[in-house]
Design a protein around this motif. Sequence first.
Motif, short mmCIF file in Angstrom:
data_model
loop_
_atom_site.label_atom_id
_atom_site.label_comp_id
_atom_site.label_asym_id
_atom_site.label_seq_id
_atom_site.Cartn_x
_atom_site.Cartn_y
_atom_site.Cartn_z
N THR A 108 0.84 -1.21 0.00
CA THR A 108 0.00 0.00 0.00
C THR A 108 0.87 1.26 0.00
N GLY A 109 1.88 1.27 0.84
CA GLY A 109 2.79 2.42 0.86
C GLY A 109 3.49 2.61 -0.46
N LEU A 110 3.92 1.52 -1.09
CA LEU A 110 4.61 1.60 -2.38
C LEU A 110 3.69 2.18 -3.45
N VAL A 111 2.49 1.66 -3.56
CA VAL A 111 1.54 2.12 -4.58
C VAL A 111 1.17 3.58 -4.36
N LEU A 112 0.84 3.94 -3.12
CA LEU A 112 0.48 5.34 -2.84
C LEU A 112 1.66 6.28 -3.06
N GLY A 113 2.88 5.83 -2.73
CA GLY A 113 4.06 6.64 -2.97
C GLY A 113 4.30 6.88 -4.45
N ILE A 114 4.15 5.84 -5.26
CA ILE A 114 4.33 5.99 -6.72
C ILE A 114 3.29 6.96 -7.28
N LEU A 115 2.04 6.79 -6.87
CA LEU A 115 0.97 7.69 -7.36
C LEU A 115 1.24 9.14 -6.95
#
Length: 173
Positions: A108-115
């Motif tokens: 979740t952190g990875l996806v939100l960080g990329i976005l």
Amino acid sequence: MSSPFGGGREQQQRLPRLPTPPTGWPIGSYGTYSEAQQAVDFLAESEFPVTDVTIVGVDLMLVERVIGRMSWGRALGAGAVSGAWFGLFAGLLLGMFVNQGFPLQLLTGLVLGILAGLLFSALGYGMSRGRRDFSSASQLVAGRYDVLCQPRTAEQGRGLLAKLALKPPAAPA
């Protein structure tokens, strides 16, 4: 080079707290910082009191080296990478303090960080409206580097640096 953790009490008392012009007599002048540093190293090896010495960069220049052309692809790619690092860090912290689903918190952190990285880089690049379509790296460089020494030991320092100048250059390793 100074320690990032600070010196001893006597060193902290000797250094000025506010920006202050350097004092001392010039005992050497060099074209690069590396040469000036080598001169001070030589003085230190010769048991010279190097606490009397200061390296001063003269004729400062801000040099901006162009690295490449900036495009939407590069801007978004850089934003995604920096966002991914931040997102992984945030996901790691979240996963450490939440008792369930560590891999899910990390993802979740990875996806939100990329976005978030994509969004902010798109906004930043879009607002530049093509005024700066290149990426670069800046560096502060001096035209020359002077080695200054306090008057009480300047002559001794000049003599030692004259010996250094007479030494044949070391062979490359």
